[in-house]
Scaffold this motif. Structure first.
Motif, PDB file in Angstrom:
ATOM      1  N   TRP A  44      44.038  39.061  40.259  1.00 50.09           N
ATOM      2  CA  TRP A  44      44.349  39.940  41.374  1.00 50.09           C
ATOM      3  C   TRP A  44      43.076  40.432  42.040  1.00 50.09           C
ATOM      4  CZ3 TRP A  44      47.099  39.619  36.915  1.00 50.09           C
ATOM      5  CH2 TRP A  44      48.479  39.437  37.033  1.00 50.09           C
ATOM      6  N   TRP A  46      41.860  43.388  42.975  1.00 41.40           N
ATOM      7  CA  TRP A  46      42.143  44.811  42.814  1.00 41.40           C
ATOM      8  C   TRP A  46      41.386  45.676  43.807  1.00 41.40           C
ATOM      9  CZ3 TRP A  46      46.449  45.988  40.807  1.00 41.40           C
ATOM     10  CH2 TRP A  46      47.016  45.195  39.806  1.00 41.40           C
ATOM     11  N   ASP A  50      43.388  48.243  45.945  1.00 42.41           N
ATOM     12  CA  ASP A  50      43.002  49.669  45.947  1.00 42.41           C
ATOM     13  C   ASP A  50      42.883  50.196  47.369  1.00 42.41           C
ATOM     14  OD1 ASP A  50      42.874  49.717  43.184  1.00 42.41           O
ATOM     15  OD2 ASP A  50      40.683  49.685  43.091  1.00 42.41           O
ATOM     16  N   ARG A  80      47.343  48.641  37.129  1.00 40.92           N
ATOM     17  CA  ARG A  80      46.396  47.519  37.037  1.00 40.92           C
ATOM     18  C   ARG A  80      46.277  47.049  35.585  1.00 40.92           C
ATOM     19  NH1 ARG A  80      41.275  49.702  38.667  1.00 40.92           N
ATOM     20  NH2 ARG A  80      42.006  49.342  40.777  1.00 40.92           N
ATOM     21  N   GLN A  84      47.756  43.383  34.298  1.00 44.99           N
ATOM     22  CA  GLN A  84      46.835  42.387  33.757  1.00 44.99           C
ATOM     23  C   GLN A  84      47.242  41.995  32.341  1.00 44.99           C
ATOM     24  OE1 GLN A  84      44.285  41.172  35.839  1.00 44.99           O
ATOM     25  NE2 GLN A  84      44.296  39.569  34.293  1.00 44.99           N
TER      26      GLN A  84
END
Length: 171
Positions: A44, A46, A50, A80, A84
């Motif tokens: 991803w 992130w 975010d 997150r 994961q």
């Protein structure tokens, strides 16, 4: 509160290039769907995810169970870690069926029906539900403040207006 509001009014506006995913409220939600789905063994982005949220966002999911509805509440950093750990190897797909958008000035409310599938498990639909995203436009960018989701289960099903076979798709 008035002093705080006045101070916030003096903040400089960012240009749309500073928030390519948040030029519109719908764009922010579309980007989230695009970013949250990854193939088996994928990863991803992130940092970009975010950027779609105010602070760490708030996520509330209502999940019907035989013993009653269970509420799960989390923020982006916890999500997150959980995502994961649970789907890092198998991949994760979340796609939208339908969307209804209401924008009032600098706030938006977006209802979005969706399905979840796991690529490693043959990509068949594992769950469906309805998201309710709350967004704000701040400094020229639309950001997601929170998302409340209702998962299908028990006697609750997607409303007809949000079901996958109703009308024409939103995209």
């Amino acid at each position: 509160m008035i002093v705080l509001a006045a101070a916030m009014m003096t903040l400089p506006a960012t240009t749309p290039t500073a928030c390519p995913d948040g030029r519109t409220a719908q764009g922010a939600v579309t980007a989230l769907y695009d970013l949250i789905s990854v193939p088996a063994g994928g990863s991803w982005d992130w940092e970009r995810i975010d950027g779609l949220f105010v602070d760490r966002g708030v996520f509330v999911t209502m999940m019907p169970r035989n013993s009653g509805t269970v509420m799960a509440k989390t923020d982006l950093s916890t999500l997150r870690t959980q995502t994961q750990a649970a789907y890092g190897r198998s991949g994760f797909v979340e796609r939208e069926y339908r969307r209804k958008v209401h924008v009032f000035g600098d706030i938006a409310s977006i209802y979005s029906s969706f399905y979840i599938a796991i690529p490693e498990r043959g990509s068949r639909t594992l769950a469906r539900g309805l998201h309710h995203f709350q967004l704000v436009r701040t400094q020229g960018c639309w950001r997601i403040v929170s998302n409340i989701s209702q998962m299908e289960g028990g006697s609750w099903r997607l409303p007809a207006a949000f079901a996958p076979n109703s009308g024409s798709p939103t995209k």
